[in-house]
Write a protein that holds these residues in place. Structure first.
Motif, PDB file in Angstrom:
ATOM      1  N   GLY A 495      77.958  41.566  33.062  1.00 60.80           N
ATOM      2  CA  GLY A 495      78.925  40.503  32.779  1.00 60.80           C
ATOM      3  C   GLY A 495      78.835  39.964  31.368  1.00 60.80           C
ATOM      4  O   GLY A 495      78.897  40.703  30.369  1.00 60.80           O
ATOM      5  N   SER A 496      78.710  38.624  31.244  1.00 57.68           N
ATOM      6  CA  SER A 496      78.689  37.965  29.939  1.00 57.68           C
ATOM      7  C   SER A 496      77.460  38.322  29.119  1.00 57.68           C
ATOM      8  O   SER A 496      77.446  38.083  27.907  1.00 57.68           O
ATOM      9  CB  SER A 496      78.767  36.446  30.123  1.00 57.68           C
ATOM     10  N   TYR A 497      76.408  38.869  29.745  1.00 53.19           N
ATOM     11  CA  TYR A 497      75.221  39.262  28.986  1.00 53.19           C
ATOM     12  C   TYR A 497      75.440  40.576  28.253  1.00 53.19           C
ATOM     13  O   TYR A 497      74.636  40.938  27.383  1.00 53.19           O
ATOM     14  CB  TYR A 497      74.014  39.408  29.916  1.00 53.19           C
ATOM     15  N   GLY A 498      76.469  41.294  28.611  1.00 50.56           N
ATOM     16  CA  GLY A 498      76.676  42.593  28.005  1.00 50.56           C
ATOM     17  C   GLY A 498      75.598  43.564  28.446  1.00 50.56           C
ATOM     18  O   GLY A 498      75.179  43.571  29.618  1.00 50.56           O
ATOM     19  N   ASN A 499      75.152  44.394  27.496  1.00 49.03           N
ATOM     20  CA  ASN A 499      74.036  45.304  27.809  1.00 49.03           C
ATOM     21  C   ASN A 499      72.740  44.491  27.920  1.00 49.03           C
ATOM     22  O   ASN A 499      72.331  43.830  26.957  1.00 49.03           O
ATOM     23  CB  ASN A 499      73.895  46.380  26.735  1.00 49.03           C
ATOM     24  N   LEU A 500      72.106  44.574  29.105  1.00 43.63           N
ATOM     25  CA  LEU A 500      70.948  43.714  29.414  1.00 43.63           C
ATOM     26  C   LEU A 500      69.768  44.565  29.857  1.00 43.63           C
ATOM     27  O   LEU A 500      69.938  45.532  30.633  1.00 43.63           O
ATOM     28  CB  LEU A 500      71.303  42.719  30.525  1.00 43.63           C
ATOM     29  N   VAL A 501      68.573  44.196  29.374  1.00 43.23           N
ATOM     30  CA  VAL A 501      67.304  44.809  29.817  1.00 43.23           C
ATOM     31  C   VAL A 501      66.424  43.693  30.369  1.00 43.23           C
ATOM     32  O   VAL A 501      66.229  42.668  29.696  1.00 43.23           O
ATOM     33  CB  VAL A 501      66.584  45.548  28.677  1.00 43.23           C
ATOM     34  N   ILE A 502      65.913  43.886  31.589  1.00 49.03           N
ATOM     35  CA  ILE A 502      64.984  42.930  32.209  1.00 49.03           C
ATOM     36  C   ILE A 502      63.654  43.663  32.426  1.00 49.03           C
ATOM     37  O   ILE A 502      63.628  44.755  33.029  1.00 49.03           O
ATOM     38  CB  ILE A 502      65.525  42.394  33.547  1.00 49.03           C
ATOM     39  N   VAL A 503      62.565  43.046  31.954  1.00 49.31           N
ATOM     40  CA  VAL A 503      61.225  43.640  32.081  1.00 49.31           C
ATOM     41  C   VAL A 503      60.356  42.685  32.883  1.00 49.31           C
ATOM     42  O   VAL A 503      60.271  41.485  32.559  1.00 49.31           O
ATOM     43  CB  VAL A 503      60.592  43.916  30.700  1.00 49.31           C
ATOM     44  N   SER A 504      59.709  43.206  33.930  1.00 48.65           N
ATOM     45  CA  SER A 504      58.766  42.421  34.730  1.00 48.65           C
ATOM     46  C   SER A 504      57.345  42.687  34.226  1.00 48.65           C
ATOM     47  O   SER A 504      56.928  43.851  34.117  1.00 48.65           O
ATOM     48  CB  SER A 504      58.873  42.797  36.217  1.00 48.65           C
ATOM     49  N   HIS A 505      56.625  41.601  33.939  1.00 46.33           N
ATOM     50  CA  HIS A 505      55.275  41.731  33.362  1.00 46.33           C
ATOM     51  C   HIS A 505      54.175  41.381  34.358  1.00 46.33           C
ATOM     52  O   HIS A 505      53.007  41.266  33.972  1.00 46.33           O
ATOM     53  CB  HIS A 505      55.147  40.817  32.137  1.00 46.33           C
ATOM     54  N   GLY A 537      72.936  44.017  19.159  1.00 43.60           N
ATOM     55  CA  GLY A 537      74.379  44.205  19.106  1.00 43.60           C
ATOM     56  C   GLY A 537      75.103  42.919  19.444  1.00 43.60           C
ATOM     57  O   GLY A 537      74.533  41.819  19.368  1.00 43.60           O
ATOM     58  N   SER A 538      76.366  43.060  19.864  1.00 41.21           N
ATOM     59  CA  SER A 538      77.176  41.882  20.184  1.00 41.21           C
ATOM     60  C   SER A 538      78.060  42.186  21.388  1.00 41.21           C
ATOM     61  O   SER A 538      79.270  41.939  21.367  1.00 41.21           O
ATOM     62  CB  SER A 538      78.037  41.488  18.969  1.00 41.21           C
ATOM     63  N   THR A 539      77.458  42.733  22.456  1.00 45.05           N
ATOM     64  CA  THR A 539      78.208  43.053  23.663  1.00 45.05           C
ATOM     65  C   THR A 539      78.271  41.841  24.566  1.00 45.05           C
ATOM     66  O   THR A 539      77.453  40.928  24.483  1.00 45.05           O
ATOM     67  CB  THR A 539      77.544  44.227  24.407  1.00 45.05           C
ATOM     68  N   GLY A 540      79.234  41.831  25.490  1.00 44.29           N
ATOM     69  CA  GLY A 540      79.383  40.720  26.409  1.00 44.29           C
ATOM     70  C   GLY A 540      80.010  39.520  25.727  1.00 44.29           C
ATOM     71  O   GLY A 540      80.780  39.642  24.761  1.00 44.29           O
ATOM     72  N   ASN A 541      79.716  38.331  26.209  1.00 39.70           N
ATOM     73  CA  ASN A 541      80.249  37.088  25.659  1.00 39.70           C
ATOM     74  C   ASN A 541      79.436  36.720  24.426  1.00 39.70           C
ATOM     75  O   ASN A 541      78.484  35.928  24.493  1.00 39.70           O
ATOM     76  CB  ASN A 541      80.201  35.994  26.721  1.00 39.70           C
TER      77      ASN A 541
END
Length: 565
Positions: A495-505, A537-541
Motif C-alpha cells: 500500500g502506502s509504504y510502497g516496496n517494504l522490507v520487514i526484518v525480525s531480530h 526510492g520513492s514508491t508508495g505514498n
C-alpha cells in the motif's frame, strides 16, 4: 561481722589500686584510638567513632564500678572473718592450745550464723572456680598417663597392647594360619581386657600377640615358616629354602634382560609359631606353587567361529566344550558368550619391560583468511603430512597379555607439516563502510549511510502522527542495510509504504524499511548486520526519495532514535 579502722584502710588502698588500673586502661584505649580518630576526623565516620568511644568509656566505667564493688565487699568480708577468728583465738591467751582453737572455732561459727547469706554468696563464687581448677588438674594428670590394654586368655596374661585393633589384627592373623576341614573344631579364644598403666616399651605387636595366642592353646605347636598366597594360608614348612628357590625360579623364567618381574598375587613367608597339624612337605608345596590351574572364562564368538575352532584355541576337546555349553553345537551365534576352560599359572607373573616404538603425529590445519573468497568457502593451498615420534614406554604383561602401559618419553623424529587452507572472508551483499560502523547501546547501526533526518517520530506540523523517521539526502538508489542480524519476514509491495522490507531480530523486535526503489532480499532470508536489503526510492505514498524507518518491539511502535546510535 564488723571491720576495724585498719581493715578499712586496707580496703581503701585496694580500691585506689583498682581505680588507677582502670584509669590506665582508659588511657591505653585513648592512645590506641587517637591515630584512627586523626585519620577520620574530616569524615562522618569520626562522629561515629567518638560516639562509640563514649559508649565504650561508659560501659567500662560501669563495669569497673561493679568489679570494684564486688572486690571491696570480698576484701571486707575476708578482713571481718580474720578479725573475728583472731579475736576468738586471743580471748584467753593463757589457755591451752585446744581451748584457744575451740574459742576461735566458736567465734567463726557465730560469724557464720550472723552472716550466712553473705557466706553462701561467697561459696557460690568460690566452689565453681575450685571445681573447675580441680577438673583441669585432673585432666592434666590423666593425659600424662599411658593407658594400655592387658590381654588375658585361658587365665594367662598374653601381654599389653595399645588398643583393640592390635588384638583384631592378631586374631585375624591367627586364623589365617589355620587350615580347617569340615570336621575340625575352630580354634576360638575368648580374651578379656583390662586397663593398665605401663611404659610404651612393654607393648606387643600383632605378630607377637599371635604367637602368644597360639602358645595358650592346648594344641601342639612348632616353630616354622608359613606360606600365604593372595591372603590364603597354604600351610607351614620347617625349612623354607626350597620354597624360596622355587619362587625365584618362577620369576627368572619370565625375566628377559632387564625386565621387572613380580607375582600378581601377594606371596608372604612368615616365620612364627604354627600348629603341628598344619606342617606340609616342602616339595609338595613347591609343586603347587609352580603348577597350572583351570580357570573358567567367557569368550565372545565372532564371525567365522566354530565349536571345534573355539575348543582348539583354548586347548579343550570338543566334548569338554559341549559339556560347558550344551547348545553350542546347534545354536552358536555371533556375539554369544561361550564358557571355556583355560589353564593359568597358580602364581601368575607380571612382566614389565621397556619398549621403544614409533607413532604417527597427526598434522594440523592452518586457516588463512582470503578476502577474494566468500564467507563459508575454503580452498586448499598445500596438503598436510603426518610426522613420526619415537615413544619409550613401560609395558606390563601377565601371561602374555598386555595389562598396563606407561609412557616414559617421546622424541620427535619427523615433524608434522601443517595443511594450509584459505578461508573466505568476503561478505555477501554487505555495504562497504558498515563493518566498522558505530553501534548503539542496543547494538543497532544506521540503516543508511549519509543523508539527514527529514521527518522525526511523533506529531508533524500537518497534525498527523508519524510512526517512524525519514532519511533523505542520500539520493536515489542508495543502499539500505539491516540494522541487526535477523530474518526477513516480509519483502514486497504494501500500500502506502510502497516496496517494504520487514526484518525480525528476535526478542520481539522488528524493523521496517519503506518506500524502497527495489528489494534485494526475499521472505525467509537470513541477513547479517550491515547486509544490503534494498535501495532508496520513492514508491508508495512518498513525495521524494527517502527511507521511512520504523522500530516495533513486542507489537508496539517505538521511537527509532531511542535505539539508534
Amino acid at each position: 561481722m564488723h571491720s576495724s579502722p585498719a581493715d578499712g584502710t586496707l580496703v581503701r588502698a585496694a580500691v585506689r589500686l583498682f581505680r588507677r588500673m582502670g584509669l590506665l586502661w582508659l588511657s591505653f584505649w585513648r592512645l590506641a584510638l587517637r591515630p584512627l580518630r586523626r585519620l577520620c576526623f574530616r569524615s562522618g565516620f569520626s562522629r561515629r567513632l567518638d560516639f562509640f568511644t563514649l559508649r565504650l568509656r561508659k560501659w567500662m566505667s560501669r563495669r569497673r564500678q561493679r568489679v570494684l564493688y564486688r572486690f571491696y565487699h570480698l576484701v571486707k568480708f575476708c578482713a571481718d572473718v580474720w578479725r573475728v577468728v583472731h579475736s576468738g583465738w586471743s580471748r584467753e591467751p593463757e589457755a591451752s592450745l585446744p581451748r584457744r582453737l575451740w574459742n576461735a572455732l566458736r567465734a567463726f561459727g557465730c560469724g557464720v550464723r550472723n552472716n550466712g547469706e553473705r557466706l553462701l554468696r561467697l561459696l557460690n563464687c568460690v566452689l565453681p572456680a575450685a571445681a573447675v581448677a580441680a577438673f583441669l588438674l585432673l585432666i592434666q594428670y590423666v593425659s600424662g598417663l599411658n593407658y594400655v590394654l592387658e590381654v588375658e586368655s585361658n587365665g594367662q596374661s598374653l601381654g599389653y597392647i595399645q588398643d583393640e585393633g592390635v588384638y583384631t589384627e592378631a586374631h585375624a592373623r591367627l586364623h589365617s594360619r589355620m587350615i580347617y576341614q569340615e570336621e575340625d573344631p575352630v580354634l576360638y579364644t575368648v580374651p578379656t581386657f583390662s586397663i593398665a598403666v605401663v611404659d610404651r616399651g612393654s607393648l606387643q605387636t600383632g605378630t607377637e600377640l599371635t604367637d602368644a595366642l597360639i602358645r595358650t592353646s592346648a594344641a601342639d605347636i612348632v616353630q616354622a615358616t608359613g606360606v600365604t598366597v593372595g591372603g590364603e594360608f597354604l600351610g607351614a614348612v620347617r625349612d623354607s629354602a626350597l620354597l624360596q628357590k622355587t619362587l625365584e625360579d618362577l620369576l627368572n623364567a619370565h625375566r628377559q634382560g632387564n625386565d621387572q618381574v613380580a607375582f600378581t598375587k601377594e606371596v608372604e613367608l612368615e616365620q612364627g609359631l604354627f600348629l603341628q597339624e598344619h606342617l606340609r612337605d616342602a616339595e609338595a608345596l613347591a609343586r603347587q606353587l609352580s603348577s597350572d590351574v583351570q580357570q573358567s572364562v567367557y569368550y565372545t564368538a565372532v564371525s567365522g567361529d566354530t565349536p571345534s575352532g573355539i575348543a582348539a584355541a583354548f586347548g579343550m576337546t570338543l566334548s569338554q566344550l559341549e559339556e560347558l555349553n550344551p547348545s553350542i553345537m546347534t545354536q552358536l551365534k555371533i556375539g554369544q558368550q561361550v564358557l571355556v576352560s583355560k589353564a593359568e599359572a597358580y602364581l601368575p607373573v607380571k612382566e614389565t619391560r621397556t619398549v621403544t616404538y614409533t607413532e604417527a603425529i597427526p598434522y594440523e590445519t592452518v586457516y588463512v583468511d582470503n578476502a577474494n573468497l566468500y564467507e563459508g568457502t575454503t580452498q586448499t593451498l598445500s596438503e598436510g603430512r603426518e610426522g613420526t615420534v619415537t615413544v619409550t614406554a613401560q609395558v606390563s604383561y601377565v601371561e602374555g597379555e598386555e595389562v598396563e602401559r606407561t609412557e616414559l618419553s617421546r622424541a620427535v623424529e619427523t615433524p608434522a607439516v601443517s595443511a594450509r587452507v584459505a578461508r573466505g572472508t568476503m561478505k555477501l551483499q554487505t555495504v562497504s563502510g558498515y563493518e566498522n560502523a558505530g553501534k548503539s547501546d542496543y547494538g543497532l547501526i544506521w540503516p543508511v549511510y549519509g543523508g539527514y533526518i527529514s521527518q522525526y517520530y511523533g506529531h508533524t506540523p500537518y497534525e498527523y502522527w508519524h510512526n517512524g523517521i525519514d532519511y533523505a539526502g542520500t539520493g536515489y538508489g542508495a543502499p539500505i542495510v539491516s540494522v541487526l542480524p535477523g530474518t526477513v519476514t516480509y519483502a514486497g509491495w504494501r500500500g502506502s509504504y510502497g516496496n517494504l522490507v520487514i526484518v525480525s531480530h528476535g526478542n520481539g523486535m522488528e524493523t521496517w524499511y519503506a518506500h524502497c526503489a527495489n528489494i534485494l532480499v526475499r521472505t525467509g532470508d537470513t541477513v547479517a548486520q550491515g547486509q544490503q536489503l534494498a535501495r532508496v526510492g520513492s514508491t508508495g505514498n512518498s513525495s521524494g526519495n527517502h527511507l521511512h524507518f520504523r522500530v516495533i518491539v513486542n507489537g508496539s511502535e517505538k521511537n527509532p532514535l531511542t535505539y539508534l546510535p
